[in-house]
Design a protein around this motif. Sequence first.
Motif, PDB file in Angstrom:
ATOM      1  N   LEU A 181       0.932  -1.205   0.202  1.00 56.23           N
ATOM      2  CA  LEU A 181      -0.204  -0.039   0.141  1.00 56.23           C
ATOM      3  C   LEU A 181       0.925   1.169  -0.168  1.00 56.23           C
ATOM      4  CD1 LEU A 181      -2.512  -1.051   2.689  1.00 56.23           C
ATOM      5  CD2 LEU A 181      -2.922  -1.109   0.334  1.00 56.23           C
ATOM      6  N   GLN A 182       0.461   2.275  -0.557  1.00 54.63           N
ATOM      7  CA  GLN A 182       1.096   3.537  -0.554  1.00 54.63           C
ATOM      8  C   GLN A 182       0.753   4.067   0.746  1.00 54.63           C
ATOM      9  OE1 GLN A 182       0.362   6.242  -3.863  1.00 54.63           O
ATOM     10  NE2 GLN A 182      -0.503   4.178  -5.142  1.00 54.63           N
ATOM     11  N   ASN A 183       1.718   4.740   1.557  1.00 58.25           N
ATOM     12  CA  ASN A 183       1.478   5.422   2.954  1.00 58.25           C
ATOM     13  C   ASN A 183       0.508   4.575   3.708  1.00 58.25           C
ATOM     14  OD1 ASN A 183       0.949   8.042   0.349  1.00 58.25           O
ATOM     15  ND2 ASN A 183       2.574   8.183   1.867  1.00 58.25           N
ATOM     16  N   PRO A 184       1.280   3.352   4.065  1.00 58.82           N
ATOM     17  CA  PRO A 184       0.382   2.398   4.976  1.00 58.82           C
ATOM     18  C   PRO A 184       0.111   3.230   6.448  1.00 58.82           C
ATOM     19  CG  PRO A 184       2.800   1.951   4.688  1.00 58.82           C
ATOM     20  CD  PRO A 184       2.569   2.726   3.564  1.00 58.82           C
ATOM     21  N   MET A 185      -1.166   2.775   6.642  1.00 57.89           N
ATOM     22  CA  MET A 185      -1.597   3.646   7.980  1.00 57.89           C
ATOM     23  C   MET A 185      -2.077   2.594   9.160  1.00 57.89           C
ATOM     24  SD  MET A 185      -4.855   6.062   8.477  1.00 57.89           S
ATOM     25  CE  MET A 185      -3.861   7.504   7.539  1.00 57.89           C
ATOM     26  N   LEU A 186      -1.664   2.673  10.203  1.00 55.42           N
ATOM     27  CA  LEU A 186      -1.990   1.669  11.186  1.00 55.42           C
ATOM     28  C   LEU A 186      -2.867   2.287  12.218  1.00 55.42           C
ATOM     29  CD1 LEU A 186      -1.754  -1.033  12.974  1.00 55.42           C
ATOM     30  CD2 LEU A 186       0.130   0.504  14.340  1.00 55.42           C
ATOM     31  N   GLU A 187      -4.202   1.692  11.998  1.00 58.31           N
ATOM     32  CA  GLU A 187      -5.369   2.016  13.194  1.00 58.31           C
ATOM     33  C   GLU A 187      -5.229   1.136  14.307  1.00 58.31           C
ATOM     34  OE1 GLU A 187      -8.562   2.930   9.365  1.00 58.31           O
ATOM     35  OE2 GLU A 187      -8.856   1.286  10.688  1.00 58.31           O
ATOM     36  N   ILE A 188      -5.195   1.700  15.329  1.00 61.37           N
ATOM     37  CA  ILE A 188      -5.319   1.296  16.597  1.00 61.37           C
ATOM     38  C   ILE A 188      -6.695   1.390  17.127  1.00 61.37           C
ATOM     39  CG2 ILE A 188      -4.681   1.108  19.058  1.00 61.37           C
ATOM     40  CD1 ILE A 188      -1.803   1.838  18.026  1.00 61.37           C
ATOM     41  N   ILE A 189      -7.655   0.414  17.171  1.00 62.15           N
ATOM     42  CA  ILE A 189      -9.177   0.838  17.336  1.00 62.15           C
ATOM     43  C   ILE A 189      -9.581   0.608  18.803  1.00 62.15           C
ATOM     44  CG2 ILE A 189     -11.520   0.467  16.607  1.00 62.15           C
ATOM     45  CD1 ILE A 189     -10.240  -0.331  13.759  1.00 62.15           C
ATOM     46  N   ARG A 190      -9.842   1.492  19.557  1.00 60.51           N
ATOM     47  CA  ARG A 190     -10.442   1.378  21.015  1.00 60.51           C
ATOM     48  C   ARG A 190     -11.708   0.717  20.837  1.00 60.51           C
ATOM     49  NH1 ARG A 190      -7.859   6.580  23.959  1.00 60.51           N
ATOM     50  NH2 ARG A 190      -5.688   6.107  23.704  1.00 60.51           N
ATOM     51  N   ILE A 191     -12.260  -0.234  21.410  1.00 60.56           N
ATOM     52  CA  ILE A 191     -13.665  -0.640  21.373  1.00 60.56           C
ATOM     53  C   ILE A 191     -14.230  -1.045  22.998  1.00 60.56           C
ATOM     54  CG2 ILE A 191     -15.061  -2.468  20.658  1.00 60.56           C
ATOM     55  CD1 ILE A 191     -12.876  -3.226  18.836  1.00 60.56           C
ATOM     56  N   PRO A 192     -14.786  -0.143  23.363  1.00 61.01           N
ATOM     57  CA  PRO A 192     -15.485  -0.033  24.656  1.00 61.01           C
ATOM     58  C   PRO A 192     -16.231  -1.193  25.032  1.00 61.01           C
ATOM     59  CG  PRO A 192     -15.992   2.020  23.646  1.00 61.01           C
ATOM     60  CD  PRO A 192     -15.550   1.135  22.597  1.00 61.01           C
ATOM     61  N   LYS A 193     -16.029  -1.381  26.168  1.00 63.39           N
ATOM     62  CA  LYS A 193     -16.983  -2.400  26.949  1.00 63.39           C
ATOM     63  C   LYS A 193     -18.293  -2.310  26.680  1.00 63.39           C
ATOM     64  CE  LYS A 193     -18.345  -4.414  31.557  1.00 63.39           C
ATOM     65  NZ  LYS A 193     -18.250  -4.237  33.062  1.00 63.39           N
ATOM     66  N   GLY A 194     -19.048  -3.282  26.315  1.00 63.60           N
ATOM     67  CA  GLY A 194     -20.772  -2.926  25.859  1.00 63.60           C
ATOM     68  C   GLY A 194     -20.823  -3.057  24.429  1.00 63.60           C
ATOM     69  N   ALA A 195     -19.772  -3.050  23.666  1.00 63.02           N
ATOM     70  CA  ALA A 195     -19.924  -3.106  22.120  1.00 63.02           C
ATOM     71  C   ALA A 195     -20.442  -4.344  21.549  1.00 63.02           C
ATOM     72  CB  ALA A 195     -18.638  -2.349  21.361  1.00 63.02           C
ATOM     73  N   ARG A 196     -21.243  -4.170  20.597  1.00 57.22           N
ATOM     74  CA  ARG A 196     -21.633  -5.340  19.832  1.00 57.22           C
ATOM     75  C   ARG A 196     -20.805  -5.742  18.584  1.00 57.22           C
ATOM     76  NH1 ARG A 196     -26.760  -3.995  22.460  1.00 57.22           N
ATOM     77  NH2 ARG A 196     -27.453  -5.910  23.465  1.00 57.22           N
ATOM     78  N   VAL A 197     -19.744  -6.453  18.805  1.00 64.58           N
ATOM     79  CA  VAL A 197     -18.777  -6.702  17.766  1.00 64.58           C
ATOM     80  C   VAL A 197     -18.772  -8.125  17.460  1.00 64.58           C
ATOM     81  CG1 VAL A 197     -17.450  -4.519  17.945  1.00 64.58           C
ATOM     82  CG2 VAL A 197     -16.796  -6.508  19.048  1.00 64.58           C
ATOM     83  N   SER A 198     -18.464  -8.599  16.557  1.00 64.45           N
ATOM     84  CA  SER A 198     -18.150 -10.062  16.169  1.00 64.45           C
ATOM     85  C   SER A 198     -16.667 -10.538  16.312  1.00 64.45           C
ATOM     86  CB  SER A 198     -18.814 -10.716  14.871  1.00 64.45           C
ATOM     87  OG  SER A 198     -18.737 -11.977  14.705  1.00 64.45           O
TER      88      SER A 198
END
Length: 277
Positions: A181-198
């Motif tokens: 990728l050009q200009n690769p970007m690292l995303e650090i994603i904070r996901i709070p308690k209570g989130a509905r994620v799989s």
Amino acid sequence: MSLGKIGTTITKEVMAWTKFSNKSLLAIKSVKINTAGLKLAPELESDVVQLSQQANRWNKHPNEYIPNCNLPNSQIASHHMIDGKNSSIRDVGDLKKGLIDECEMLGGYQAIKVDKEFAQLAPLEKDCIGYRIVGRQNNPYKDIPFRVIDNAKVGDTVILDEGCAYAFQQENLISLNNYNLQNPMLEIIRIPKGARVSRNMEHGGEILMPRGAEYKLISKDKTSDGKIKVVLEYLLPNSKYPNDLEQIRKVAQQHVNSTDDFTRKYAQKILIEMQNL
């Protein structure tokens, strides 16, 4: 009582305390306060404790932010199939604008199905963190996540994907140097308690965010080798379902008697899926 509501009196007391102690209220480390003699000492001490706890919330060892994938109802049934459906789901944006063809109506139907799966998930039992790589791409559609962050300011609320975005559970599962990728970007994603994620253990540990997730941009920096690193915090929605469902319903109602067989079929399917929401 919060600091924002106390007013001029507490402001003077805070200034007096910070000058005396040479400490900042935003210090990451906990601060023991001598509040003797201050008129609003109990409220001040409570506020400082809350600020300190919030600052420490995301500074634990990375292993403490890995979700438990063995808990019941922690993964949607279509988790590993979403990547193939995302292109259609993202067409919901055009559907809401009234740009209707087979792709948009199908996307609306798939979006509702996925929304219902996420709504039934058990909420996260603790704060978690996900890691993702995006970057400049020749395809302007795939380039959207990078451009959104590149143009955003710290503190902005952003939507990076109208579909469902994947992330790794551990940073060591990805490498900035392994992506073409050009200009690769690292995303650090904070996901709070209570989130509905799989989440599951595919690819070493994976998290799937709900459709059209909103994030607050916490920070945006360049690493020592010139790569981009951003911190995002997932914003818990106000309800179990995305706020665009009523728009999708109205479009389906307008086309439920369409002369186009495919459009009519999926308009009807959308309304059936939405009956019990």
